[in-house]
Structure formats: structure tokens, C-alpha cells
Design a protein around this motif. Structure first.
Motif, PDB file in Angstrom:
ATOM      1  N   ASN A 935       0.442 -13.985  -1.248  1.00 16.22           N
ATOM      2  CA  ASN A 935       1.000 -13.051   0.069  1.00 16.22           C
ATOM      3  C   ASN A 935      -0.046 -11.971   0.083  1.00 16.22           C
ATOM      4  N   PRO A 936      -0.871 -12.033   1.190  1.00 16.88           N
ATOM      5  CA  PRO A 936      -1.802 -11.069   1.484  1.00 16.88           C
ATOM      6  C   PRO A 936      -1.107  -9.724   1.765  1.00 16.88           C
ATOM      7  N   ALA A 937      -0.024  -9.345   2.226  1.00 18.56           N
ATOM      8  CA  ALA A 937       0.627  -8.173   2.632  1.00 18.56           C
ATOM      9  C   ALA A 937       0.862  -7.456   1.258  1.00 18.56           C
ATOM     10  N   VAL A 938       1.158  -8.180   0.095  1.00 21.38           N
ATOM     11  CA  VAL A 938       1.632  -7.467  -1.117  1.00 21.38           C
ATOM     12  C   VAL A 938       0.172  -7.395  -1.856  1.00 21.38           C
ATOM     13  N   LEU A 939      -0.602  -8.325  -1.810  1.00 20.23           N
ATOM     14  CA  LEU A 939      -1.823  -8.339  -2.909  1.00 20.23           C
ATOM     15  C   LEU A 939      -2.759  -7.211  -2.312  1.00 20.23           C
ATOM     16  N   SER A 940      -2.777  -7.029  -1.128  1.00 20.34           N
ATOM     17  CA  SER A 940      -3.658  -5.818  -0.315  1.00 20.34           C
ATOM     18  C   SER A 940      -3.133  -4.330  -0.868  1.00 20.34           C
ATOM     19  N   LYS A 941      -1.939  -4.163  -1.398  1.00 21.37           N
ATOM     20  CA  LYS A 941      -1.683  -3.038  -2.199  1.00 21.37           C
ATOM     21  C   LYS A 941      -2.369  -2.673  -3.434  1.00 21.37           C
ATOM     22  N   ASP A 942      -3.148  -3.852  -4.012  1.00 21.45           N
ATOM     23  CA  ASP A 942      -4.006  -3.457  -4.957  1.00 21.45           C
ATOM     24  C   ASP A 942      -5.280  -3.300  -4.495  1.00 21.45           C
ATOM     25  N   GLN A 943      -6.132  -2.170  -5.176  1.00 20.18           N
ATOM     26  CA  GLN A 943      -7.492  -2.063  -4.367  1.00 20.18           C
ATOM     27  C   GLN A 943      -8.198  -3.338  -4.768  1.00 20.18           C
ATOM     28  N   HIS A 944      -8.554  -3.856  -5.890  1.00 22.44           N
ATOM     29  CA  HIS A 944      -9.230  -4.987  -6.071  1.00 22.44           C
ATOM     30  C   HIS A 944      -9.111  -6.231  -5.198  1.00 22.44           C
ATOM     31  N   TRP A 945      -7.654  -6.506  -5.208  1.00 22.03           N
ATOM     32  CA  TRP A 945      -7.396  -7.578  -4.322  1.00 22.03           C
ATOM     33  C   TRP A 945      -7.421  -7.276  -2.950  1.00 22.03           C
ATOM     34  N   GLN A 946      -7.510  -6.267  -2.704  1.00 24.14           N
ATOM     35  CA  GLN A 946      -7.563  -5.782  -1.060  1.00 24.14           C
ATOM     36  C   GLN A 946      -9.255  -5.868  -0.653  1.00 24.14           C
ATOM     37  N   ARG A 947     -10.132  -5.517  -1.659  1.00 22.75           N
ATOM     38  CA  ARG A 947     -11.332  -5.874  -1.498  1.00 22.75           C
ATOM     39  C   ARG A 947     -11.845  -7.448  -1.441  1.00 22.75           C
ATOM     40  N   PHE A 948     -11.222  -8.325  -2.227  1.00 25.75           N
ATOM     41  CA  PHE A 948     -11.316  -9.427  -2.300  1.00 25.75           C
ATOM     42  C   PHE A 948     -10.929 -10.419  -0.866  1.00 25.75           C
ATOM     43  N   LEU A 949      -9.926  -9.969  -0.476  1.00 24.71           N
ATOM     44  CA  LEU A 949      -9.051 -10.180   0.833  1.00 24.71           C
ATOM     45  C   LEU A 949     -10.040  -9.860   1.848  1.00 24.71           C
ATOM     46  N   ARG A 950     -10.447  -8.974   1.698  1.00 17.30           N
ATOM     47  CA  ARG A 950     -11.234  -8.251   3.125  1.00 17.30           C
ATOM     48  C   ARG A 950     -12.522  -9.146   3.022  1.00 17.30           C
TER      49      ARG A 950
END
Length: 984
Positions: A935-950
Motif C-alpha cells: 500500500n503506497p499510502a501507508v509505506l510512504s509514511k516511512d522516509q526510506h520507503w518513500q524514497r524507494f516509492l518515488r
């Protein structure tokens, strides 16, 4: 000689057993040793004469207070058992009221890790919503002033849930009823956050901001239209706002969820409703134990035991302090414990602090092992043994090895006090069947279909070995190894090191050559030398080459090579025997290891005796014939007990040191490696540690032990806190540490984000002249963008749990995983994509229950996948289970789809969120293709996952549920509940 009655003799026996307890020898069970204690210490300590030992033993046997098996004596123990859960705090404590009990990881993990994943390990208790939040939600959904809100799709309180089909709209009705005696006005009805999957309508325009008067007895319908774009769980929170004369304002809320799922997801749903953690673990139980009989040991053990191994049982006052809670005024033991825990680790408190941390871990392990307990199970008889079926034992969940023990009691007596429990020793483990030796008393009671409750235990041997190690550390003067301050600048090798490389590929790798050279020269001594090996950089290859070069150039060297696990120790041995004859290398195994699991190529150099069909343990003299001994860290403790002469081992190598607790690593050092000293030991004392502090360490269960550093490995502590190992502007000091930089495993695109986040962008993908497996999926038709072998598939799923398991699973993500697996295994050999075997694919998830559900889907439920003959070779496991491994293709299921427990994740470093090491390990296992489902909306709350998502979105690798950079529904609710005026 006076004669004693049976009652008098039994009373004397009871006094003797109490004497053993008072002197800390209650675990002594050797008949000859007990006789000696009785005669020399106990019998003559008072004036009256006492019966002889044989009479005492006979009286205790006749009164069912002791059992005798040959030369062993077991006293029946009557004690009060208290379970102390460190995640629980008394609700009278203000601070504790907001605390939550432990969650699952697979981890699982952190595991809490507190996890426990591992292993898939995880804590016994499920996460609780903080009390204040739970109360606010209950108030939010409660009917008020006679107004009730209902729907034909009502599920649990405040939850409206209905099925939908992707692409097909569906409308359901929510009814507002005024069942009171006065009129109220419905001012407005709207979702807290608008989602594209939902729209709302009504006749009078309330959903558009118009108000409507509701007279007593009237009903007002509101239509909810839902259209799901794909399978998933789509949820919003709807707020109904009312006024009542005189100008009283109140609100009522509902959670509305539309669920689109395949038949596979339905089949994988909860087997039964989730049952939250109960506080009965803390209920004291008085038990009487009937001793069983252990397996007979035919092993040949000639290895000396000159250094004793004590029991190191934790003090009961420590458990009492945990049960009482952290109110220092009423609990001075807690205050004293906290003072020691918060003190920085140093030479003076080394033993005391680590032993406290190990005690805390054991106390929590007693809690966590309870999640494996079973009720109302039956057993079968098999030639004097009873056979118990234990699902999960093949995966070490729980770990049950020959020689271990467990307890059973009759299910019909579970509420009796005292409770009679029967201790059963493990005589053998066959798949899911455990053969147990119980007392003759239980054997006589046994009938078919008799039901039992089962209580599992864990082996204390690793804990005892660690306690002794930290006790011996300072006695043996290891301060210069454990708290190094300088190098003595005295090389082991005179002249220039001119090697003949065993692995010629190293010649082109500057960092590997440098590490091997410095290790052979030994210039770091007495300080340890560290090989910092990021994923896929050849850390173990470098260590093995260093061992071979030491063996070749330092003719008087004797090497102990260790690793935390059998698999890692086996790998060391396998690579060493490629160039050295077995007569020089000895692989020392623990007696509990199943010989069938030992790799064939190292069976010839291990301590298995084919004639006796058991492991043997040669004497020190015979072990001295080998220049290299390979063992796990815990098994190295056997060598400590033998008390080898100082300087016997010139070198100790510890591979995967980052995965071991510091006391575990010290087992292989204290009593085995004498620190280099200019006068007394100039040619020895070289310690080499290899690992990666950015990857996962040992999975712990105790939150206090985690918080205060037990999970920090020796390698990581040195690199974090010791100036010799700190990175400067010029990099690491090559006299003490080498960081390997060439990655031989992953496609450059897969490596990029972990390189940026964890390795200072220093890693370089090594180019290959051969057919490079890393590029084999760059043209796969399922890739959102060709040439970029990463897929992030966004899923709007649901966190679910079942029965008594606290672990989460997400069926929407499993649907997507199965889709990609089918494509991978069916598209092989087409359009330039090579065929792939299931054993070349790995599926990683942080939650034990998700691992279980994925495995069920691919081996039992999906008709295409289950038909594949080798589908069982596809490994599904936790991050911890994949550390140190690689696969051509890796799929990751992140599971978490709501933000409700993000604070819990952060506190206890559970799951993927808030645990960057788990993210790092997971995404660096893949060689050619990485597929992440979450779930991108939840994972993006973590800075490391947010970087991977971006990164995935920028490179065109994102697909699935449309993702926008905004807070999900739960965020708005969490923030809004506190601000809402919840009128009555």
C-alpha cells in the motif's frame, strides 16, 4: 544405628531437596554427586543422626517425590509459575496506560523485533489500540439522543462492509433513525476524506450540505455508491452531524468498506475471528512436575570439561520487578535495573550489564513461547514413547530438538491447583511428529483419545553459554579486544606478503586484496579486524581467502572459524575443503543437529561416527591434529569448557558477525583467543569479524533488551562507538576495517536505492563478461517500463488477523503475488525470457501469518501453481530467513495497509515500516527482478520507503492502485478523533 520411619526419612529427604535449592544446586541430578553433597555437607550439619542417602532416596521414590533412572535422580518440583510480560504494564500507571502490548513480526522479526520472525519469531501478544483511542472510537460510533444509524451490511460495531465486483458499481443504503422522543436536525453527512471509489447521495441534499429535520420515529436513507477499480479493500469514514434544541451539537460516525476479492482471497480469509491477547498469562499457577525420561546417549564424548557451565538462572526479584511495573517508589528493583540498563557499556559493567540483558530476554522468551502452546490435543503410543503432532515444528516454530523437553497436563485438570504436569523429553523429531519420553505414571494413565494441554519450552544452553562468556571475558583480559584503543604495529609476517591467490577473481578487487593482506599481516592486533561487507560484495569469499592465506603463510597458526548458524558455518567449511584436505579441517557439530541436514560434501570432515550412528567429541589432544576447526558460536562453547592452553588458537574468524548478539560472539573468544601481547603472545591473538551493520541482527523478544542494546552486535558496536572503526573524510582506516565496494549480485537498478540510503553511494555493480543473469528480465512483458527490472504494484488491501495469532496477513496482496508467479513460471522460454525454476524465486514478508497464507495459496489453493512438480522448492519466508541468501527473482509482500499501528512499529521496529535494516535486506536479495506489493499510502509514511516509492514512480516502475501523495483515510481519522466534539 538408629532406625527411622518412612515418614521421618521422607521428611529428611524434603529437607535435603530444600537444602539443594538454598545452595543453588536444585538442577543437580547425578546420583553420585547428590550422594556426596548429602554425606559431606547436609547429613552432618546438625547434631541428630540422619538416615543414609539410599534410604532417603527410597523414601522420596515411595512418596512419588523423586524418580531414578540409572545414575540420574529427578526431584519432583512443586513451584508457583508466574509469567512476566515486559510489554504489559499495570493499568494504574499513567505511563503504562498508553502502552501497547507486543505485536507480531515475522518476523518476523523484531523483531519486535521484537518480533520474532525468524526465524519468523514474534511476540506472544497482539497490538492493542491505545486505550484513549479505543474509547474515542467507541464514543464516535455510539448512538446518541435516540439517534441510531444502521445498514443491512452492518458487521462489527460501527463497521459497514459489503462485497463489490471490480468495475461494477454497487449502491447500498445507510439509514438514520430517530428513535428518541424529540426532533433532531441532520445537518450534514460527509466522508472525512473523499475517495474516488465512493460517492454519496440523498433526497434532501444532506450530503451536499443541506439540513433535514428528523421527527421522532422517522427514518432517513443515505445512498453510498461504490465502484472499485480493482480487487482490494476500500474504506472511508462517514460523519453524520446533528443538532438538537437548544443548540446541542453531536456527531455519529461509521466506517464504510467495499471489498473486492477473488475466490482465492476468500479461501485465504480468517479461519475464525481474531481473539485478542488475554491477560491470563500473568495468572500465577502452582504446578507439580512429574519427571520424564531423557533419551539414552550413546555419544562418545572425550572432550574435557574443565571449565564448568553454570545454570545462570535469573533472580526472581527481577521477574517480580517486571510484574510490579516501573513505579520506582514502590519498586526499588526496577530503579536499580534501569540505572544499570542506562549506563554506557564499559569494562567495569560488561558482565553485569550483559547478564541483566540476557535475563530480561529469557524472561520475555518464557512469555513468547506460550503462543505455541496447544490445548485439547491427543497423542499416540509408540513402543514406550508417546507421539505428539506439532504443526510447524519442521520450520522451528517452535524449535524442538532431540534432548529438549516440553510439558503436558490433562486437559480436564487445567483449572486444578496445584496442576500436575508431566515433563516429556524429546527422543526424536520426524516431520511434524515428536516422540516423547514421559514418566511411567503418565504411561499407566494413558488411553487413546485422552486430551492434553501442551506447554513448550526452549533450550537454555545458548543463554548459559553467553552468560559464561561475558563472565570469562574480563577474567581473561579481553579489554584490548572488546574495547580496543590502538594497534601494536607488529606484523605477523616479516617481509612482503606475496600470495598465490586461491580465488583468482580477488586479484581484480582492490578492497578484497587489501582486507586479506591486512589480516595475514595482523597489524590491527590486538584490535579486531573488520570486513564490512554490504550485500553481494563477497564478504564470505574474502574471509575464506584470508583463512587460506593465514594457513599457508603462518605455519604455526591454528584457526577457529565460526558463524551464528549451521548453514553459515557449513558454507565456510564447504569453501575451505575445496583447497584443503579434510585431514586439516574439522567441522564440529552440536549433538542436537539432524545428520540428514548436513551437506554431503562436509560429512567426511565432521564429528559424525558412522559406526556408532552419533556425533563424537574428540579430546583436546585429538583436536590438536587439526589446524582449522569450524563450528557455530554456541558449539564453540564446548571448546571453552575443555580449557585449551593459552595461545592454542592464533586466529578466530567470525562470519555473519552482525547477525549474532555480542555475548554470542564472545563465546568463541573468551577462553579461546588470547589477546596479542608484545611480550607474552606476539604471534597470536588475531580476531577477524565479517558482517554488515546495515543488515538485520539477532531477533530479540524483550523490549527492554532491545531498547538497551542487546541487539547490537559486537561488529556494529565497534563501528558505531569505537574511534578506530569510524569513517572519516578519507574513509575507513585500512589497518582496522575494509569496506567491500563491488556488488556481484544485483542489477544496477535494484542496487541504486539501498546504495544511496545505506552505503553512501559507494557500491558499484560489477560488470560481467559472461551472460549476465542480472539482465534477463529487462525485457519482460509484465514490466511497466522495459529496461527497469523493478515493479512496485500498489494494492489497497486490508490488515487481517485470525484466531489467537497476533500476526497480520493481507489477502489482496497474495492475489497479486499469485498473478506474478503464474506469469513468471508460464512465460519462461518465450520472447527472450529464460525459463525459471521455483527454487530461483523467493517470496519475502515480515509477518509469519502472511508467509503461512502465501505458502498455502501456492501449494494448495491455486490450481496452476500447485500442479507444478517442484513448487515446494519456492521459498517463502521472513526477511531474517532470507538474510545471506539470494534469488534470481524476489517478490516482497509488505502487508501493512493501515496506519493504526505505525507508532507500535516505530517503538518496537516491527514489520518493514520504521525498520530500515529489514527494508535493506529484503530488496537486496534479488539478482535480476524485484517485485514489491504494498500500500503506497501507508509505506510512504516511512522516509526510506518513500524514497524507494518515488524512485519507482520516477523510473516508470509503478503500477496497480492509483497513488497520490496524500494521507490515507486512517490519518484523517486519527487526527480527527482528538479534535471532534463528541457530544452526548
Amino acid at each position: 544405628m538408629p532406625k527411622f520411619s518412612l515418614a521421618e526419612t521422607r521428611y529428611c529427604g524434603d529437607e535435603f531437596v530444600q537444602f539443594l535449592r538454598e545452595t543453588g544446586r536444585e538442577r543437580e541430578n547425578r546420583r553420585d554427586a547428590l550422594r556426596g553433597i548429602y554425606n559431606t555437607e547436609f547429613r552432618e550439619r546438625t547434631e541428630p543422626k540422619r538416615p543414609n542417602f539410599s534410604c532417603v532416596l527410597y523414601a522420596l521414590k515411595m512418596n512419588h517425590r523423586a524418580q531414578v533412572y540409572g545414575g540420574l535422580v529427578y526431584f519432583k518440583d512443586k513451584k508457583r509459575v508466574v509469567i512476566a510480560d515486559q510489554y504489559w504494564r499495570p493499568r494504574t500507571n499513567t505511563q503504562a496506560a498508553a502502552a501497547v502490548s507486543a505485536s507480531a513480526s515475522a518476523s518476523a522479526s523484531a523483531s519486535a523485533s521484537a518480533s520474532a520472525s525468524a526465524s519468523g519469531q514474534q511476540p506472544s501478544s497482539g497490538p492493542r489500540v491505545p486505550q484513549s483511542r479505543a474509547k474515542k472510537w467507541a464514543e464516535f460510533i455510539r448512538g446518541k439522543h435516540g439517534v441510531e444509524i444502521t445498514s443491512e451490511h452492518d458487521q462489527s460495531p460501527g463497521q459497514i462492509r459489503f462485497p463489490v465486483v471490480p468495475g461494477k458499481p454497487r449502491t447500498v443504503t445507510i439509514v438514520v433513525q430517530n428513535q428518541g422522543t424529540e426532533a433532531v436536525t441532520l445537518q450534514r453527512c460527509q466522508p472525512r476524506r473523499r475517495l474516488q471509489e465512493f460517492s454519496f447521495s440523498d433526497k434532501e441534499g444532506v450530503t451536499q450540505g443541506q439540513s433535514v429535520l428528523l421527527h421522532p420515529g422517522s427514518k432517513y436513507p443515505v445512498q453510498v455508491r461504490s465502484q472499485a477499480p480493482c480487487n482490494g479493500y476500500f474504506r472511508t469514514v462517514v460523519v453524520f452531524e446533528f443538532t438538537k434544541e437548544p443548540q446541542e451539537h453531536f456527531i455519529i460516525g461509521r466506517s464504510v468498506a467495499a471489498v473486492a476479492e477473488s475466490q482465492l482471497a476468500k479461501d485465504l480469509g480468517p479461519s475464525e475471528p481474531f481473539q485478542p491477547y488475554q491477560d491470563d498469562l500473568r495468572r500465577p499457577v502452582t504446578v507439580i512436575t512429574e519427571e520424564g525420561f531423557p533419551p539414552t546417549s550413546s555419544q562418545q564424548d572425550e572432550l574435557e570439561k574443565e571449565i564448568p557451565l553454570d545454570t545462570y538462572k535469573y533472580p526472581e526479584r527481577l521477574k517480580k520487578a517486571i510484574v510490579t511495573g516501573p513505579k520506582a517508589s514502590a519498586n526499588p528493583s526496577w530503579a536499580a535495573m534501569q540505572t544499570l540498563l542506562e549506563a554506557p557499556l564499559n569494562v567495569e559493567n560488561y558482565q553485569e550489564k550483559f547478564q541483566l540483558l540476557l535475563h530480561l530476554e529469557e524472561i520475555q522468551m518464557e512469555v513468547d513461547i506460550r503462543r505455541y502452546d496447544m490445548k485439547d490435543v491427543t497423542m499416540e503410543q509408540d513402543r514406550g514413547l508417546l507421539v505428539l503432532k506439532v504443526p510447524g515444528v519442521a520450520e522451528n516454530r517452535p524449535s524442538v530438538l532431540k534432548g529438549d523437553h516440553l510439558y503436558v497436563n490433562l486437559s480436564s485438570e487445567r483449572d486444578h491447583s496445584p496442576l500436575v504436569q508431566y515433563k516429556g523429553y524429546v527422543h526424536g523429531v520426524e516431520l511434524e511428529r515428536v516422540k516423547l519420553g514421559f514418566s511411567t505414571k503418565l504411561q499407566k494413565l494413558f488411553v487413546n483419545n485422552l486430551k492434553f494441554d501442551v506447554t513448550f519450552t526452549f533450550s537454555r544452553l545458548p543463554l548459559r553459554m553467553q552468560h559464561r562468556a561475558v563472565e570469562l571475558a574480563m577474567q581473561h583480559g579481553l579489554a584490548s579486544l572488546l574495547f580496543p584503543s590502538a594497534s601494536c604495529h607488529r606484523p605477523l609476517l616479516t617481509g612482503t606478503f606475496q600470495p598465490r591467490w586461491f580465488d583468482r577473481k580477488l586479484q581484480s578487487n582492490e578492497e578484497q586484496c587489501r582486507a586479506v593482506t591486512h589480516i595475514v599481516m595482523g597489524i590491527s592486533r590486538p584490535a579486531p579486524y573488520i570486513i564490512f561487507g554490504p550485500p553481494g560484495t563477497g564478504k564470505t569469499v574474502t574471509m575464506v581467502e584470508a583463512i587460506k592465506q593465514v594457513w599457508t603463510h603462518l605455519k604455526d597458526s591454528r584457526i577457529l572459524a565460526c558463524a551464528p548458524s549451521n548453514s553459515a558455518a557449513d558454507l565456510l567449511c564447504q569453501r575451505l575443503i575445496k583447497d584443503f584436505a579434510p585431514r586439516y579441517i574439522y567441522r564440529l557439530m552440536a549433538k542436537s543437529r539432524n545428520f540428514e541436514e548436513v551437506p554431503d560434501d562436509i560429512k567426511r570432515c565432521c564429528n559424525w561416527d558412522n559406526e556408532q550412528r552419533c556425533y563424537v567429541y574428540p579430546s583436546k589432544k585429538n583436536l590438536g591434529c587439526y589446524r582449522i576447526i569450524v563450528a557455530t558460536l554456541v558449539t564453540a562453547g564446548r571448546l571453552v569448557s575443555a580449557k585449551f592452553p593459552p595461545g592454542f588458537f592464533s586466529h578466530v574468524f567470525i562470519d555473519e558477525c552482525g547477525q549474532a548478539l555480542e555475548p554470542e560472539s564472545v563465546i568463541a573468544i573468551a577462553g579461546l583467543l588470547t589477546p596479542m601481547d608484545q611480550k607474552t603472545n606476539p604471534n597470536g591473538g588475531q580476531l577477524v569479524l565479517a558482517g554488515d551493520p546495515q543488515q538485520l541482527g539477532y531477533v530479540l523478544t524483550s523490549p527492554l533488551a532491545i531498547e538497551h542494546g542487546l541487539g547490537t552486535s559486537l561488529l556494529e558496536r565497534l563501528m558505531l562507538h569505537n574511534p578506530l572503526y569510524k569513517k572519516s573524510d578519507r574513509g575507513y582506516d585500512p589497518r582496522f576495517v575494509t569496506k567491500l565496494l563491488w556488488n556481484y549480485r544485483s542489477h544496477e537498478a535494484i542496487l541504486r536505492i539501498p546504495n544511496e540510503l545505506f552505503y553512501d553511494n559507494e557500491l558499484r555493480a560489477c560488470e560481467s563478461c559472461e551472460l549476465d543473469v542480472r539482465n534477463t528480465y529487462c525485457a519482460w512483458e509484465e514490466l511497466p517500463k522495459k529496461g527497469f527490472p523493478i515493479i512496485f504494484h500498489g494494492v489497497c488491501g486490508e490488515d487481517r488477523r485470525e484466531a489467537k495469532s497476533p500476526s497480520f496477513f493481507n489477502t489482496s496482496e497474495i492475489e497479486v503475488l499469485v498473478h506474478y508467479l503464474r506469469k513468471l513460471l508460464q512465460s519462461g522460454g518465450k520472447k527472450g525470457i529464460p525459463s525459471i525454476s521455483p527454487k530461483e524465486i523467493g517470496i519475502i514478508s515480515p509477518y509469519r501469518k502472511q508467509v503461512e497464507k502465501v505458502r498455502k495459496a501456492i501449494t494448495s489453493l491455486d490450481p496452476v501453481l500447485r500442479a507444478l512438480p517442484d513448487i515446494n522448492q519456492l521459498k517463502v519466508g521472513s526477511v531474517e530467513q532470507f538474510q545471506g541468501q539470494e534469488r534470481r527473482v524476489i517478490l516482497i509482500s509488505t502487508v501493512r495497509s493501515c496506519n493504526e499501528y505505525l507508532a507500535l512499529d516505530e517503538t518496537f521496529r516491527l514489520g518493514f515500516l520504521k525498520n530500515p535494516k529489514r527494508l535493506n535486506v529484503a530488496i537486496t536479495r534479488a539478482k535480476a527482478l524485484l517485485i514489491v506489493v504494498g500500500n503506497p499510502a501507508v509505506l510512504s509514511k516511512d522516509q526510506h520507503w518513500q524514497r524507494f516509492l518515488r524512485y519507482c514512480r520516477e523510473q516508470g516502475g509503478y503500477t496497480g492502485y492509483p497513488y497520490e501523495d496524500e494521507s490515507p483515510d486512517e490519518d484523517g481519522l486519527a487526527a480527527g478523533l482528538g479534535a471532534l466534539h463528541l457530544g452526548h
